[in-house]
Write a protein that holds these residues in place. Structure first.
Motif, PDB file in Angstrom:
ATOM      1  N   LEU A   1      -9.625  -5.310   4.687  1.00  0.00           N
ATOM      2  CA  LEU A   1      -8.831  -4.084   4.654  1.00  0.00           C
ATOM      3  C   LEU A   1      -9.151  -3.281   3.399  1.00  0.00           C
ATOM      4  CD1 LEU A   1      -7.093  -6.315   6.277  1.00  0.00           C
ATOM      5  CD2 LEU A   1      -5.185  -4.766   5.892  1.00  0.00           C
ATOM      6  N   LEU A   2      -9.262  -1.980   3.573  1.00  0.00           N
ATOM      7  CA  LEU A   2      -9.476  -1.067   2.451  1.00  0.00           C
ATOM      8  C   LEU A   2      -8.126  -0.560   1.964  1.00  0.00           C
ATOM      9  CD1 LEU A   2     -11.363   0.638   0.635  1.00  0.00           C
ATOM     10  CD2 LEU A   2     -11.316   2.382   2.442  1.00  0.00           C
ATOM     11  N   LEU A   3      -7.735  -0.974   0.766  1.00  0.00           N
ATOM     12  CA  LEU A   3      -6.467  -0.538   0.183  1.00  0.00           C
ATOM     13  C   LEU A   3      -6.635   0.672  -0.728  1.00  0.00           C
ATOM     14  CD1 LEU A   3      -4.986  -4.032  -0.791  1.00  0.00           C
ATOM     15  CD2 LEU A   3      -4.677  -2.770   1.354  1.00  0.00           C
ATOM     16  N   ASN A   4      -7.779   0.763  -1.367  1.00  0.00           N
ATOM     17  CA  ASN A   4      -8.051   1.849  -2.313  1.00  0.00           C
ATOM     18  C   ASN A   4      -9.098   2.782  -1.702  1.00  0.00           C
ATOM     19  OD1 ASN A   4      -8.672   3.545  -4.412  1.00  0.00           O
ATOM     20  ND2 ASN A   4      -9.237   1.935  -5.860  1.00  0.00           N
ATOM     21  N   PRO A   5      -8.692   3.918  -1.137  1.00  0.00           N
ATOM     22  CA  PRO A   5      -9.655   4.808  -0.463  1.00  0.00           C
ATOM     23  C   PRO A   5     -10.782   5.289  -1.362  1.00  0.00           C
ATOM     24  CG  PRO A   5      -7.386   5.420   0.060  1.00  0.00           C
ATOM     25  CD  PRO A   5      -7.314   4.408  -1.048  1.00  0.00           C
TER      26      PRO A   5
ATOM     27  N   PRO B   1       0.839  -1.189   0.000  1.00  0.00           N
ATOM     28  CA  PRO B   1       0.000   0.000   0.000  1.00  0.00           C
ATOM     29  C   PRO B   1       0.882   1.250   0.000  1.00  0.00           C
ATOM     30  CG  PRO B   1       0.026  -1.013   2.175  1.00  0.00           C
ATOM     31  CD  PRO B   1       0.747  -1.933   1.247  1.00  0.00           C
ATOM     32  N   PRO B   2       0.433   2.366  -0.608  1.00  0.00           N
ATOM     33  CA  PRO B   2      -0.899   2.536  -1.197  1.00  0.00           C
ATOM     34  C   PRO B   2      -0.934   2.270  -2.696  1.00  0.00           C
ATOM     35  CG  PRO B   2       0.195   4.642  -1.059  1.00  0.00           C
ATOM     36  CD  PRO B   2       1.179   3.629  -0.526  1.00  0.00           C
ATOM     37  N   THR B   3       0.107   1.640  -3.254  1.00  0.00           N
ATOM     38  CA  THR B   3       0.173   1.458  -4.705  1.00  0.00           C
ATOM     39  C   THR B   3      -0.297   0.082  -5.146  1.00  0.00           C
ATOM     40  OG1 THR B   3       2.461   0.713  -4.496  1.00  0.00           O
ATOM     41  CG2 THR B   3       2.117   3.057  -4.850  1.00  0.00           C
ATOM     42  N   ASP B   4      -0.880  -0.699  -4.248  1.00  0.00           N
ATOM     43  CA  ASP B   4      -1.267  -2.051  -4.604  1.00  0.00           C
ATOM     44  C   ASP B   4      -2.359  -2.052  -5.657  1.00  0.00           C
ATOM     45  OD1 ASP B   4      -2.929  -4.749  -3.966  1.00  0.00           O
ATOM     46  OD2 ASP B   4      -0.823  -4.962  -3.456  1.00  0.00           O
ATOM     47  N   GLU B   5      -2.347  -3.090  -6.511  1.00  0.00           N
ATOM     48  CA  GLU B   5      -3.321  -3.188  -7.607  1.00  0.00           C
ATOM     49  C   GLU B   5      -4.690  -3.651  -7.134  1.00  0.00           C
ATOM     50  OE1 GLU B   5      -2.060  -7.753  -8.892  1.00  0.00           O
ATOM     51  OE2 GLU B   5      -1.564  -6.070 -10.198  1.00  0.00           O
ATOM     52  N   HIS B   6      -4.804  -4.054  -5.879  1.00  0.00           N
ATOM     53  CA  HIS B   6      -6.073  -4.521  -5.343  1.00  0.00           C
ATOM     54  C   HIS B   6      -6.801  -3.394  -4.615  1.00  0.00           C
ATOM     55  CE1 HIS B   6      -3.501  -8.133  -5.677  1.00  0.00           C
ATOM     56  NE2 HIS B   6      -4.617  -8.755  -6.005  1.00  0.00           N
ATOM     57  N   ASP B   7      -8.131  -3.497  -4.579  1.00  0.00           N
ATOM     58  CA  ASP B   7      -8.935  -2.517  -3.845  1.00  0.00           C
ATOM     59  C   ASP B   7      -9.046  -2.876  -2.365  1.00  0.00           C
ATOM     60  OD1 ASP B   7      -9.767  -0.930  -6.188  1.00  0.00           O
ATOM     61  OD2 ASP B   7     -10.865  -2.756  -6.744  1.00  0.00           O
ATOM     62  N   LEU B   8      -9.125  -4.169  -2.078  1.00  0.00           N
ATOM     63  CA  LEU B   8      -9.273  -4.651  -0.710  1.00  0.00           C
ATOM     64  C   LEU B   8      -8.304  -5.805  -0.486  1.00  0.00           C
ATOM     65  CD1 LEU B   8     -13.191  -5.041  -0.453  1.00  0.00           C
ATOM     66  CD2 LEU B   8     -11.846  -2.960  -0.070  1.00  0.00           C
TER      67      LEU B   8
ATOM     68  N   LEU C   1       1.159  -8.411   8.096  1.00  0.00           N
ATOM     69  CA  LEU C   1       1.283  -7.292   7.172  1.00  0.00           C
ATOM     70  C   LEU C   1       1.732  -6.032   7.907  1.00  0.00           C
ATOM     71  CD1 LEU C   1       0.832  -5.732   4.506  1.00  0.00           C
ATOM     72  CD2 LEU C   1      -1.593  -5.549   5.151  1.00  0.00           C
ATOM     73  N   ARG C   2       1.136  -5.751   9.052  1.00  0.00           N
ATOM     74  CA  ARG C   2       1.484  -4.535   9.794  1.00  0.00           C
ATOM     75  C   ARG C   2       2.936  -4.572  10.268  1.00  0.00           C
ATOM     76  NH1 ARG C   2      -3.060  -1.471  10.980  1.00  0.00           N
ATOM     77  NH2 ARG C   2      -5.034  -2.519  10.485  1.00  0.00           N
ATOM     78  N   LEU C   3       3.387  -5.751  10.714  1.00  0.00           N
ATOM     79  CA  LEU C   3       4.794  -5.872  11.111  1.00  0.00           C
ATOM     80  C   LEU C   3       5.722  -5.632   9.924  1.00  0.00           C
ATOM     81  CD1 LEU C   3       5.057  -8.943  13.518  1.00  0.00           C
ATOM     82  CD2 LEU C   3       5.150  -6.526  14.087  1.00  0.00           C
TER      83      LEU C   3
ATOM     84  N   GLY D   1       3.074   5.743   5.673  1.00  0.00           N
ATOM     85  CA  GLY D   1       1.798   6.190   5.118  1.00  0.00           C
ATOM     86  C   GLY D   1       0.628   5.758   5.975  1.00  0.00           C
ATOM     87  N   PRO D   2      -0.565   6.052   5.514  1.00  0.00           N
ATOM     88  CA  PRO D   2      -1.756   5.668   6.281  1.00  0.00           C
ATOM     89  C   PRO D   2      -1.917   4.153   6.354  1.00  0.00           C
ATOM     90  CG  PRO D   2      -2.360   6.490   4.103  1.00  0.00           C
ATOM     91  CD  PRO D   2      -0.907   6.764   4.269  1.00  0.00           C
TER      92      PRO D   2
END
Length: 513
Positions: free
Chosen positions: A253-257, A74-81, A90-92, A101-102
């Motif tokens: 998770l919301l990847l694409n705001p 994130p935030p450039t991932d090709e997936h929306d969620l 993932l957080r680690l 980033g957010p």
């Protein structure tokens, strides 16, 4: 206008009105691309209902949870969620990478604890509610072979590995990097019989090999589904280790705001009462809505939930130990039998090895015991090497032979620590050349300073070249400085001990390579 024409016109108007009403009732379709844990393939009926009622279509890209976490950027991932069994890995990973980033918005959708499905015969050999230590003990004794997903790829395997490693520390907190040692996990790994990179493949292999394996370690929902699938000759007894479990919370998770509105709509339906009931009926995962009546097949309240590590280094060490755990290690014990070891000290040393042979029934003892395939070299030394023998542990006869070797001589003479350790390094170098894939380590125990034989200074460079760590145990009032030099130079460490806690010191620096 004739009656026929007026009737036809009226019918056409009515049809247009009905069509318009139906079109208005059906929500417009929004398609979201979702990076999802591979064990969520059972959600297909739920996703179809979600789309029908909300217009939100989730197109799933299935991967192992760990693989998915590694793939997300994130935030450039090709997936929306993303819909993972857990977002903690993932957080680690983002934290370790310096991501500022957010953090993606996250909502828990359902729960499933890691549990153990035992064959009836295996369950009868264990306590009614076993601990992870009981599982490791049975695996180390050759009484339990299990199937578990590869933690380098699958969330269920990583969660199980975290569970057993956390229980092995007995610390009641999140694992730290220094807690992760191969000597505490080697016995557990000895029971590994079947593995796979995904839950579906693991289940298929377990079913195919069910006559040769005793347990399946996975999520509760997976175990319940396997029991309900009609492919087992006998259903598994599902147990929840009483020293704690790791819980999969399946956050969305919301990847694409830009897709926040569709995300909110999907979350509202999935966490609503109807969605929660359908998820539970379809997948046998636990609802996060406490108002939803739980399916009776789901176990009791989860109880003690273990902490997830809060440092990426801890996970890295766990996975490195798993990778190295494919081959039992070779531990070379260098044991002081000089005259000063007479009496209580020697009795404690022998009792300590009895404990490592399986007599110690404490939780830490079960994790530290010798296990099948492990190679053990015992060296007794005083002024010179007094005796040496190598054992490959297969059964109780080998444990008894080690006990006899240690009991067959009495201490005498002075203390040639470094000559004895150099002898051990010659054995280690030969072992490494013969079997490069077998990890090797040395455990040195002495109660005093070197007062015979070679000096340490001329030997350290050769020991470094061998690449085998020395873990030193000192029974002296203060550990001689050269013990620290030997341990530090080779990548090991020193544990200070007294006669009373010698057993704990050996468990702390048990050695495994």
């Amino acid at each position: 206008m004739s009656r026929v024409r007026r009737a036809g016109t009226l019918l056409a108007v009515l049809l247009l009105a009905v069509t318009a009403a139906c079109t208005a009732d059906k929500p417009a379709t929004v398609t979201l691309r979702v990076l999802a844990s591979s064990d969520l393939t059972d959600l297909r009926p739920v996703l179809d209902r979600l789309e029908h009622e909300t217009g939100v279509r989730l197109v799933m890209d299935y991967r192992g949870t760990v693989d998915a976490g590694d793939a997300l950027t994130p935030p450039t991932d090709e997936h929306d969620l993303a819909w993972l069994s857990s977002d903690r890995y993932l957080r680690l990973k983002l934290k370790a990478a310096g991501y500022t980033g957010p953090v993606p918005l996250s909502t828990k959708i359902m729960d499933s604890p890691v549990a153990i499905g035992l064959t009836p015969a295996a369950a009868d050999r264990l306590p009614d509610r076993p601990t992870w230590a009981d599982i490791a003990d049975a695996a180390a004794a050759g009484r339990l072979g299990f199937a578990m997903a590869d933690p380098r790829h699958a969330g269920s395997g990583l969660a199980a590995l975290i569970g057993v490693a956390t229980a092995a520390t007995g610390a009641g907190r999140a694992l730290r990097p220094e807690d992760v040692t191969c000597d505490r996990l080697g016995g557990f790994f000895a029971g590994r019989r079947i593995t796979a990179t995904s839950t579906a493949d693991l289940v298929a292999r377990f079913v195919a090999g069910q006559d040769s394996v005793d347990a399946l370690i996975s999520y509760e929902s997976v175990l319940l589904s396997v029991n309900a699938g009609g492919r087992l000759r006998q259903p598994l007894r599902i147990v929840y280790p009483r020293d704690g479990i790791v819980l999969a919370e399946y956050p969305l998770l919301l990847l694409n705001p830009r897709q926040r509105a569709a995300y909110d709509k999907a979350v509202a339906w999935l966490t609503g009462a109807d969605g929660q009931r359908m998820i539970m009926r379809t997948t046998l995962r636990r609802p996060v809505d406490p108002a939803v009546t739980r399916d009776p097949r789901l176990g009791p309240a989860i109880g003690n939930s273990l902490y997830f590590p809060d440092q990426q280094e801890t996970i890295d060490r766990l996975l490195a130990n798993y990778r190295a755990g494919g081959r039992p290690g070779h531990v070379i014990f260098v044991l002081d039998y000089s005259g000063s070891m007479r009496g209580a000290r020697l009795a404690k040393l022998r009792a300590t090895f009895d404990g490592l042979g399986g007599v110690d029934r404490t939780s830490s003892g079960k994790f530290a015991r010798f296990y099948p395939g492990e190679r053990i070299t015992l060296i007794r030394f005083g002024r010179t090497v007094l005796g040496e023998r190598t054992f490959t542990v297969e059964d109780q006869a080998d444990i008894d032979a080690m006990r006899a070797f240690l009991g067959g001589a009495e201490p005498a003479g002075r203390t040639a620590v470094w000559s004895a350790l150099d002898h051990a390094y010659r054995i280690a170098a030969t072992a490494r050349r013969a079997e490069s894939d077998r990890p090797v380590s040395i455990v040195l125990m002495t109660d005093g300073e070197n007062n015979a034989g070679a000096a340490i200074d001329g030997l350290l460079p050769r020991w470094r070249e061998v690449g085998v760590p020395t873990y030193a145990i000192s029974l002296a009032r203060a550990a001689p400085p050269d013990l620290g030099r030997a341990a530090s130079a080779t990548g090991g460490r020193v544990a200070e001990a007294t006669t009373d806690n010698l057993r704990d010191a050996f468990k702390d620096v048990r050695g495994c390579g």
